[in-house]
Enzyme design. Structure first.
Site, PDB file in Angstrom:
ATOM      1  CD1 TRP A 176     -37.270   7.701  -2.824  1.00 60.60           C
ATOM      2  CD2 TRP A 176     -39.341   8.507  -3.006  1.00 60.60           C
ATOM      3  NE1 TRP A 176     -37.751   7.891  -1.546  1.00 60.60           N
ATOM      4  CE2 TRP A 176     -39.021   8.385  -1.628  1.00 60.60           C
ATOM      5  CE3 TRP A 176     -40.608   8.983  -3.362  1.00 60.60           C
ATOM      6  CZ2 TRP A 176     -39.921   8.732  -0.614  1.00 60.60           C
ATOM      7  CZ3 TRP A 176     -41.502   9.341  -2.357  1.00 60.60           C
ATOM      8  CH2 TRP A 176     -41.151   9.211  -1.010  1.00 60.60           C
ATOM      9  CG  ASP A 339     -32.748   6.893  10.218  1.00 60.58           C
ATOM     10  OD1 ASP A 339     -32.687   7.919   9.522  1.00 60.58           O
ATOM     11  OD2 ASP A 339     -32.662   5.747   9.724  1.00 60.58           O
ATOM     12  CD1 TRP A 450     -23.282   5.225   2.692  1.00 65.91           C
ATOM     13  CD2 TRP A 450     -21.489   4.645   3.897  1.00 65.91           C
ATOM     14  NE1 TRP A 450     -22.196   5.857   2.144  1.00 65.91           N
ATOM     15  CE2 TRP A 450     -21.076   5.519   2.863  1.00 65.91           C
ATOM     16  CE3 TRP A 450     -20.530   4.147   4.769  1.00 65.91           C
ATOM     17  CZ2 TRP A 450     -19.744   5.895   2.693  1.00 65.91           C
ATOM     18  CZ3 TRP A 450     -19.210   4.520   4.595  1.00 65.91           C
ATOM     19  CH2 TRP A 450     -18.822   5.380   3.574  1.00 65.91           C
ATOM     20  CG  ASP A 451     -29.818   7.362   3.423  1.00 59.88           C
ATOM     21  OD1 ASP A 451     -29.901   7.024   2.225  1.00 59.88           O
ATOM     22  OD2 ASP A 451     -30.807   7.733   4.081  1.00 59.88           O
ATOM     23  CG  MET A 452     -25.113   8.542  -1.701  1.00 59.19           C
ATOM     24  SD  MET A 452     -25.892   9.269  -3.127  1.00 59.19           S
ATOM     25  CE  MET A 452     -24.488   9.770  -4.076  1.00 59.19           C
ATOM     26  CG  ASN A 453     -31.238  10.541   1.366  1.00 58.02           C
ATOM     27  OD1 ASN A 453     -32.147   9.793   1.027  1.00 58.02           O
ATOM     28  ND2 ASN A 453     -30.752  10.559   2.596  1.00 58.02           N
ATOM     29  CB  CYS A 492     -29.988   3.400   2.887  1.00 55.34           C
ATOM     30  SG  CYS A 492     -31.503   4.365   2.668  1.00 55.34           S
ATOM     31  CG  ASP A 514     -36.898   5.999   1.451  1.00 55.17           C
ATOM     32  OD1 ASP A 514     -36.119   5.280   2.104  1.00 55.17           O
ATOM     33  OD2 ASP A 514     -36.576   7.123   1.011  1.00 55.17           O
TER      34      ASP A 514
END
Length: 695
Positions: A176, A339, A450-453, A492, A514
């Site tokens: 990351w 956001d 479209w995020d995926m954390n 994302c 990031d």
């Protein structure tokens, strides 16, 4: 014809791309083998290479590395390498024995049908080529025809690489905020594996590898990439005898996929490419393939974006967003994206995920007024979403705790205070598509980030969900785009955790990392550029000191690094000085002049170690040339001092911004003196150079 049967060689075929040839055959013993993969051959030469393999080295006539020439080596028979196909039949039988059944081929596609008649397994090897790309696509379909089959491994195929004296590999790995770090070195004898067990492409590796002993613009390079956005495995095998093969596919070690009679499993494409132009030519070929056969809108100019995350974090209010929008519009921004923090009870990362309606305290009348004002300011409107996640502290989780990945009776560990929704379940997909469709329609949105954390853990007893989840995400994205033709999507995943050709087929840009520190971004962007095109690389200019590294970098340098892709701004504009705002507006105006070249042009990486010493990137498109030159540390006195360009027409003449005219040969052989490379001064010096070819 791109795919033809080889005359005089039964059950042998040749696939031709503009610059390469691929020859394969179905052997009498049931194996499908590769005879040749290299520069394009005439028909007579194809017939010569087919069947011209070195005879056995040992008295028995048997070569222990024969499985490395197979397109799908199985777990069975005399094979000791990494299998691309492992199956368990009824009674615990693990030995797979395939025989050739039939072939169907058209101009650009070949399907070879193989059968294991004793246990009813049908395997189809698919191959496809295009007349405008050197990338070869291969994938596999496995079907249980008469009895149940448990698949322990089903790769998209193995790619034998012609033997090299000292093969060198290139790949990317990281973490990351340090994604796509280039790694290059001798390929060791044995097995070198890159993989992801996270449920996504991952930050730690990316599903591709290149094999060769080449430079940036010379030497033969073989590349293999997997077009898949979930867990994956890629293994490069090198035998002491000299053979090399690369097998790649979805899933990771330890999974098992059960097929009942009549059920099939189809793999994602594994892509192969060979070029004689070094890593630079390989990258340009991959970029061309992405623009011609992957990206949904490859010729569309990417707008200059503003994203509010680093300005407000979770403190999202209507008035605050409007203030940022007004300043962004004054800079020349074209797309404004709100956001995280706009929905449910989301005031931090511990609550609200899953409750996808505007926060009633912050947006008591919804978000229509905000987005209407954004459009009046001349910008398009976008919104951050994280559809695959849920906080335990949310109305959604309280209503549907069974929707998350979990094992019955076991604990549910959170990461970033969230759990993963199971997109392999149809009711979860229906729920997600419903609210995403409503948001896009009610607010006339132009853009989703479209995020995926969160990586998968405690995924549950059905291993097929590792595939079904990714396909569920694909299906929702595909349907959203079909319903809302003007909608564009950014991928994302906690930064650059889901960048691959499978995701690029459904999205328009990808969030690279990031980490927006301009110095560290240079190396991240270099690694990305080996496979993926600049037009799909989202790059932001944020505040100084940088919120992740604390490094202070001048605004000019930050802009010049971000202008190497799809430019965005993510700083707190309310705290920028009048001088910084004026300078930013000038850089954005300059970017708009050059972005067709950056986003559509042929990329050349010029010299140096990005982020560590003098370096530059160059783009050539039609009659224009754009160069972004960097010198982060001017106290170093080593050569080169002149920047030598590449990819120009030697006899053509090019005019620079000062009106001087140069021959292409002069620019490539003698070079160009750019101030950041030769003059003394402060650290973090950079230049933008634009050249136009004379008629």
């Amino acid at each position: 014809m791109p795919v033809v049967a080889v005359e005089g060689r039964p059950r042998t075929w040749a696939a031709h791309t503009p610059s390469s040839t691929y020859v394969l055959s179905a052997e009498e013993d049931g194996r499908v083998v590769q005879w040749y993969w290299g520069p394009r051959l005439p028909a007579a030469a194809v017939a010569e290479v087919a069947g011209d393999r070195v005879s056995g080295r040992f008295a028995s006539g048997f070569r222990p590395d024969d499985d490395l020439v197979e397109l799908l080596p199985v777990d069975g028979g005399r094979r000791w390498g990494v299998p691309s196909l492992q199956a368990v039949y009824e009674g615990g039988v693990r030995s797979v024995e395939l025989t050739f059944d039939s072939a169907e081929f058209t101009a650009g596609r070949l399907d070879l049908v193989l059968l294991d008649p004793e246990y009813g397994l049908r395997v189809v090897l698919h191959l496809r080529v295009h007349d405008d790309s050197d990338v070869i696509e291969r994938w596999v379909t496995a079907t249980a025809t008469t009895g149940p089959v448990r698949l322990l491994r089903l790769d998209s195929g193995s790619w034998p690489v012609p033997e090299r004296a000292d093969p060198v590999y290139l790949g990317v790995a990281g973490d990351w905020a340090l994604e796509t770090q280039p790694h290059r070195g001798p390929l060791p004898v044995g097995e070198t594996t890159f993989t992801s067990r996270t449920g996504t492409t991952s930050h730690t590796a990316n599903p591709w590898i290149m094999i060769g002993d080449a430079g940036e613009e010379h030497g033969r390079v073989y590349g293999v990439a997997l077009a898949w956005s979930g867990s994956w495995r890629l293994t490069a095998q090198r035998r002491a005898e000299g053979e090399v093969a690369i097998t790649a596919g979805f899933g990771h070690d330890g999974l098992a996929w059960d097929l009942a009679p009549g059920e099939s499993l189809e793999t994602p494409p594994a892509l192969g490419l060979v070029t004689d132009g070094g890593y630079g030519a390989a990258g340009r070929a991959w970029h061309d393939y992405a623009r011609r056969h992957v990206l949904p809108h490859p010729r569309e100019v990417r707008p200059v974006l503003y994203n509010s995350w680093e300005a407000t974090w979770f403190d999202v209010t209507e008035d605050g967003q409007l203030g940022l929008a007004r300043r962004a519009a004054e800079l020349g921004v074209e797309l404004f994206v709100v956001d995280d923090g706009w929905f449910g009870g989301r005031v931090d990362d511990r609550r609200g995920l899953g409750d996808w309606w505007p926060n009633p305290e912050r947006f008591p009348d919804g978000m229509r007024r905000l987005f209407d004002e954004v459009r009046k300011l001349g910008m398009r409107a976008g919104l951050w979403v994280e559809p695959e996640m849920v906080n335990p502290d949310s109305d959604l989780y309280r209503a549907h705790p069974d929707w998350v990945l979990h094992w019955p009776g076991r604990r549910r560990d959170t990461a970033r205070n969230q759990l993963v929704l199971n997109y392999a379940r149809p009711e979860v997909r229906e729920w997600a598509l419903g609210w995403l469709d409503r948001l896009a329609g009610d607010y006339r949105l132009d853009y989703f980030k479209w995020d995926m954390n969160r990586s998968f853990t405690q995924a549950g007893p059905d291993d097929l969900l590792w595939i079904g989840h990714t396909r569920g995400v694909y299906a929702i994205m595909d349907e959203l785009r079909a319903r809302h033709r003007g909608l564009r999507i950014e991928s994302c995943s906690g930064g650059g955790g889901r960048i691959d050709f499978g995701m690029l087929r459904r999205t328009d840009v990808v969030w690279t990392s990031d980490n927006t520190d301009a110095l560290e971004r240079q190396r991240i962007q270099q690694g990305y550029s080996h496979l993926y095109p600049a037009g799909a690389m989202s790059c932001w200019v944020t505040d100084s000191p940088n919120p992740i590294t604390g490094r202070r970098v001048p605004l000019r340098y930050r802009f010049h690094v971000a202008m190497a892709g799809a430019l965005g701004v993510g700083g707190n504009l309310g705290e920028w000085t009048a001088g910084e705002l004026a300078e930013a507006a000038a850089h954005i105006a300059a970017y708009k002049e050059i972005r067709p070249v950056v986003q559509q042009g042929r990329l050349y990486r010029l010299g140096g170690r990005p982020g560590g010493e003098r370096s530059a990137v160059q783009y050539v498109h039609e009659d224009r040339v754009v160069v972004l030159a960097y010198n982060p540390f001017t106290d170093r006195r080593q050569a080169p001092w002149r920047l030598r360009l590449a990819g120009l027409e030697p006899e053509a003449r090019y005019r620079d911004g000062d009106g001087r005219v140069w021959h292409g040969t002069t620019l490539m052989e003698h070079g160009l003196a750019v101030p950041s490379w030769w003059s003394s001064g402060d650290d973090y010096r950079s230049d933008l150079v634009v050249l136009t070819r004379e008629p």
